[in-house]
Design a protein around this motif. Structure first.
Motif, PDB file in Angstrom:
ATOM      1  N   ASP A  90      38.906 101.285  51.954  1.00  0.00           N
ATOM      2  CA  ASP A  90      37.683 100.646  51.454  1.00  0.00           C
ATOM      3  C   ASP A  90      37.760  99.136  51.565  1.00  0.00           C
ATOM      4  O   ASP A  90      36.787  98.468  51.937  1.00  0.00           O
ATOM      5  N   GLU A  91      38.935  98.565  51.285  1.00  0.00           N
ATOM      6  CA  GLU A  91      39.107  97.115  51.403  1.00  0.00           C
ATOM      7  C   GLU A  91      39.078  96.689  52.872  1.00  0.00           C
ATOM      8  O   GLU A  91      38.488  95.657  53.223  1.00  0.00           O
ATOM      9  N   SER A  92      39.696  97.470  53.756  1.00  0.00           N
ATOM     10  CA  SER A  92      39.666  97.158  55.191  1.00  0.00           C
ATOM     11  C   SER A  92      38.229  97.141  55.703  1.00  0.00           C
ATOM     12  O   SER A  92      37.845  96.247  56.478  1.00  0.00           O
ATOM     13  N   LEU A  93      37.429  98.111  55.267  1.00  0.00           N
ATOM     14  CA  LEU A  93      36.034  98.170  55.710  1.00  0.00           C
ATOM     15  C   LEU A  93      35.244  96.988  55.172  1.00  0.00           C
ATOM     16  O   LEU A  93      34.414  96.414  55.896  1.00  0.00           O
ATOM     17  N   ARG A  94      35.482  96.594  53.927  1.00  0.00           N
ATOM     18  CA  ARG A  94      34.792  95.425  53.373  1.00  0.00           C
ATOM     19  C   ARG A  94      35.095  94.168  54.196  1.00  0.00           C
ATOM     20  O   ARG A  94      34.198  93.356  54.465  1.00  0.00           O
ATOM     21  N   GLN A  95      36.342  94.013  54.602  1.00  0.00           N
ATOM     22  CA  GLN A  95      36.725  92.841  55.391  1.00  0.00           C
ATOM     23  C   GLN A  95      36.046  92.854  56.757  1.00  0.00           C
ATOM     24  O   GLN A  95      35.586  91.805  57.241  1.00  0.00           O
ATOM     25  N   LEU A  96      35.966  94.029  57.384  1.00  0.00           N
ATOM     26  CA  LEU A  96      35.309  94.124  58.688  1.00  0.00           C
ATOM     27  C   LEU A  96      33.818  93.824  58.568  1.00  0.00           C
ATOM     28  O   LEU A  96      33.242  93.129  59.417  1.00  0.00           O
ATOM     29  N   GLU A  97      33.187  94.341  57.523  1.00  0.00           N
ATOM     30  CA  GLU A  97      31.755  94.101  57.348  1.00  0.00           C
ATOM     31  C   GLU A  97      31.473  92.645  57.007  1.00  0.00           C
ATOM     32  O   GLU A  97      30.397  92.130  57.327  1.00  0.00           O
ATOM     33  N   ALA A  98      32.418  91.970  56.378  1.00  0.00           N
ATOM     34  CA  ALA A  98      32.237  90.552  56.093  1.00  0.00           C
ATOM     35  C   ALA A  98      32.195  89.733  57.375  1.00  0.00           C
ATOM     36  O   ALA A  98      31.521  88.698  57.455  1.00  0.00           O
ATOM     37  N   VAL A  99      32.889  90.215  58.404  1.00  0.00           N
ATOM     38  CA  VAL A  99      32.920  89.517  59.698  1.00  0.00           C
ATOM     39  C   VAL A  99      31.769  89.947  60.597  1.00  0.00           C
ATOM     40  O   VAL A  99      31.094  89.114  61.212  1.00  0.00           O
ATOM     41  N   HIS A 100      31.534  91.255  60.670  1.00  0.00           N
ATOM     42  CA  HIS A 100      30.587  91.804  61.646  1.00  0.00           C
ATOM     43  C   HIS A 100      29.237  92.198  61.065  1.00  0.00           C
ATOM     44  O   HIS A 100      28.327  92.574  61.803  1.00  0.00           O
ATOM     45  N   GLY A 101      29.094  92.118  59.753  1.00  0.00           N
ATOM     46  CA  GLY A 101      27.860  92.570  59.120  1.00  0.00           C
ATOM     47  C   GLY A 101      27.980  94.017  58.687  1.00  0.00           C
ATOM     48  O   GLY A 101      28.880  94.746  59.125  1.00  0.00           O
ATOM     49  N   PRO A 102      27.075  94.487  57.817  1.00  0.00           N
ATOM     50  CA  PRO A 102      27.135  95.857  57.309  1.00  0.00           C
ATOM     51  C   PRO A 102      27.012  96.889  58.428  1.00  0.00           C
ATOM     52  O   PRO A 102      26.339  96.660  59.435  1.00  0.00           O
ATOM     53  N   LEU A 103      27.657  98.028  58.240  1.00  0.00           N
ATOM     54  CA  LEU A 103      27.494  99.134  59.178  1.00  0.00           C
ATOM     55  C   LEU A 103      26.042  99.603  59.153  1.00  0.00           C
ATOM     56  O   LEU A 103      25.366  99.514  58.124  1.00  0.00           O
ATOM     57  N   PRO A 104      25.548 100.119  60.275  1.00  0.00           N
ATOM     58  CA  PRO A 104      24.166 100.612  60.290  1.00  0.00           C
ATOM     59  C   PRO A 104      24.002 101.834  59.406  1.00  0.00           C
ATOM     60  O   PRO A 104      24.968 102.545  59.117  1.00  0.00           O
ATOM     61  N   LEU A 105      22.773 102.055  58.970  1.00  0.00           N
ATOM     62  CA  LEU A 105      22.468 103.249  58.193  1.00  0.00           C
ATOM     63  C   LEU A 105      22.708 104.475  59.059  1.00  0.00           C
ATOM     64  O   LEU A 105      22.175 104.582  60.163  1.00  0.00           O
ATOM     65  N   THR A 106      23.507 105.404  58.553  1.00  0.00           N
ATOM     66  CA  THR A 106      23.855 106.588  59.334  1.00  0.00           C
ATOM     67  C   THR A 106      24.330 107.678  58.385  1.00  0.00           C
ATOM     68  O   THR A 106      24.321 107.508  57.170  1.00  0.00           O
ATOM     69  N   TRP A 107      24.757 108.808  58.931  1.00  0.00           N
ATOM     70  CA  TRP A 107      25.228 109.913  58.102  1.00  0.00           C
ATOM     71  C   TRP A 107      26.554 109.548  57.428  1.00  0.00           C
ATOM     72  O   TRP A 107      27.438 108.948  58.049  1.00  0.00           O
ATOM     73  N   ARG A 108      26.706 109.961  56.164  1.00  0.00           N
ATOM     74  CA  ARG A 108      27.957 109.752  55.446  1.00  0.00           C
ATOM     75  C   ARG A 108      28.269 110.979  54.583  1.00  0.00           C
ATOM     76  O   ARG A 108      27.372 111.571  54.003  1.00  0.00           O
ATOM     77  N   VAL A 109      29.558 111.289  54.506  1.00  0.00           N
ATOM     78  CA  VAL A 109      30.035 112.380  53.655  1.00  0.00           C
ATOM     79  C   VAL A 109      31.020 111.811  52.647  1.00  0.00           C
ATOM     80  O   VAL A 109      31.904 111.010  53.008  1.00  0.00           O
ATOM     81  N   LEU A 110      30.880 112.210  51.390  1.00  0.00           N
ATOM     82  CA  LEU A 110      31.846 111.860  50.354  1.00  0.00           C
ATOM     83  C   LEU A 110      32.923 112.933  50.383  1.00  0.00           C
ATOM     84  O   LEU A 110      32.636 114.117  50.173  1.00  0.00           O
ATOM     85  N   THR A 111      34.158 112.548  50.667  1.00  0.00           N
ATOM     86  CA  THR A 111      35.229 113.528  50.834  1.00  0.00           C
ATOM     87  C   THR A 111      35.787 113.965  49.491  1.00  0.00           C
ATOM     88  O   THR A 111      35.661 113.271  48.476  1.00  0.00           O
ATOM     89  N   GLY A 112      36.446 115.111  49.498  1.00  0.00           N
ATOM     90  CA  GLY A 112      37.048 115.619  48.278  1.00  0.00           C
ATOM     91  C   GLY A 112      38.196 114.767  47.776  1.00  0.00           C
ATOM     92  O   GLY A 112      38.570 114.830  46.609  1.00  0.00           O
ATOM     93  N   GLY A 113      38.757 113.940  48.680  1.00  0.00           N
ATOM     94  CA  GLY A 113      39.870 113.077  48.293  1.00  0.00           C
ATOM     95  C   GLY A 113      39.443 111.716  47.800  1.00  0.00           C
ATOM     96  O   GLY A 113      40.291 110.854  47.542  1.00  0.00           O
ATOM     97  N   GLY A 114      38.121 111.495  47.672  1.00  0.00           N
ATOM     98  CA  GLY A 114      37.631 110.223  47.152  1.00  0.00           C
ATOM     99  C   GLY A 114      37.281 109.197  48.211  1.00  0.00           C
ATOM    100  O   GLY A 114      36.933 108.060  47.881  1.00  0.00           O
ATOM    101  N   GLY A 115      37.337 109.580  49.479  1.00  0.00           N
ATOM    102  CA  GLY A 115      36.998 108.655  50.554  1.00  0.00           C
ATOM    103  C   GLY A 115      35.626 108.948  51.140  1.00  0.00           C
ATOM    104  O   GLY A 115      34.770 109.565  50.496  1.00  0.00           O
ATOM    105  N   GLU A 116      35.425 108.493  52.375  1.00  0.00           N
ATOM    106  CA  GLU A 116      34.155 108.691  53.066  1.00  0.00           C
ATOM    107  C   GLU A 116      34.386 109.049  54.521  1.00  0.00           C
ATOM    108  O   GLU A 116      35.341 108.571  55.138  1.00  0.00           O
ATOM    109  N   HIS A 117      33.508 109.857  55.064  1.00  0.00           N
ATOM    110  CA  HIS A 117      33.408 110.082  56.502  1.00  0.00           C
ATOM    111  C   HIS A 117      32.085 109.480  56.952  1.00  0.00           C
ATOM    112  O   HIS A 117      31.024 109.871  56.458  1.00  0.00           O
ATOM    113  N   ILE A 118      32.143 108.519  57.883  1.00  0.00           N
ATOM    114  CA  ILE A 118      30.949 107.833  58.369  1.00  0.00           C
ATOM    115  C   ILE A 118      30.741 108.234  59.826  1.00  0.00           C
ATOM    116  O   ILE A 118      31.626 108.048  60.661  1.00  0.00           O
ATOM    117  N   PHE A 119      29.566 108.789  60.127  1.00  0.00           N
ATOM    118  CA  PHE A 119      29.293 109.381  61.432  1.00  0.00           C
ATOM    119  C   PHE A 119      28.546 108.412  62.357  1.00  0.00           C
ATOM    120  O   PHE A 119      27.639 107.700  61.917  1.00  0.00           O
TER     121      PHE A 119
END
Length: 276
Positions: A90-119
């Protein structure tokens, strides 16, 4: 199964069940299972993800015979960014989005382990391979030859994989993979040499958003493998970008892409020549 309606190829995985001790364990029966509920159910899918299909009758037969099975979703035709907060994703993604801008709106799954799958949808004709950590700690990419656990499956934590309410396929289009992400993953794995006609067509027709960075990376790699000076390759890619990329990338982005590929080529030559 609604996943098939989205064009997703699926296959059965081992499931997870609550043991008499109250723990959630894998249905494979192994007390030492390292991936509970995440590995193929060999009795129904002996070839694992290679058995993945969109055939309704086959899928219905599988999950009628094994109703407790989890669902595997083959990647390649779609790309999944696996964000694992346990390893800093989550922190790695925040750093990337700070440089490149937010990821586009797309499909996302909340995983059972507390993470995300972004399609994402890959550019036409581009094979995105599996990778671990290339984008940053806790960020893995599942592409050709990979799979993820699909929604409705049960995690060993006791939680299920669920579509994000704000990013459900019924409400949200599947976005193309961002150019910067393709560039960060590097050029596609090398294979048989492409016919000269393909390169001529690419240079003549150009590319549009979604394939620009990857194309610049491929062309840069081609030039450097032919021993074209890196600075000359940079000038040629700036000219190609201005004339054939619609819309053109910034000059800074082209410089970063060419520089990245040049460093990879330098390392390749050092390994080839035995340089330490």
């Amino acid at each position: 199964m609604r996943l098939i309606g989205y064009g997703l190829r699926v296959f059965p995985l081992q499931g997870v069940w609550r043991s008499p001790t109250g723990q959630f364990v894998c249905t494979c029966g192994s007390e030492k299972c390292q991936n509970p509920g995440k590995h193929p159910l060999a009795s129904l899918a002996p070839r694992g993800l290679k058995n993945a299909t969109t055939c309704q009758s086959t899928v219905e037969r599988w999950f009628t015979r094994a109703p407790a099975a989890n669902v595997g979703l083959a990647t390649g035709l779609i790309i999944v960014l696996d964000v694992d907060p346990r390893h800093g994703g989550d922190e790695s993604l925040r750093q990337l989005e700070a440089v490149h801008g937010p990821l586009p709106l797309t499909w996302r799954v909340l995983t059972g382990g507390g993470g995300e799958h972004i399609f994402f949808r890959p550019p036409a004709g581009v094979e995105v391979r599996n990778s671990a950590g290339l984008l940053g700690p806790g960020l893995d990419v599942r592409g050709v030859g990979g799979y993820v656990v699909a929604p409705s499956s049960l995690h060993a934590s006791g939680r299920t994989y669920e579509w994000s309410v704000d990013h459900h396929p019924d409400e949200t289009p599947l976005a193309p993979m961002p150019d910067w992400m393709l560039e960060a993953l590097g050029p596609p794995a090398t294979g048989p040499a492409r016919p000269a006609s393909e390169w001529r067509q690419l240079v003549a027709e150009g590319v549009v958003s979604g394939a620009r960075n990857n194309t610049v990376a491929r062309l840069t790699g081609l030039l450097l493998r032919k021993n074209v000076d890196a600075l000359v390759a940079l000038e040629l890619m700036q000219a190609f970008n201005a004339a054939r990329c619609q819309p053109p990338l910034s000059e800074e982005e082209i410089t970063r892409t060419v520089g990245s590929i040049a460093l990879k080529e330098l390392k390749r030559r050092e390994v080839r020549d035995g340089v330490r």
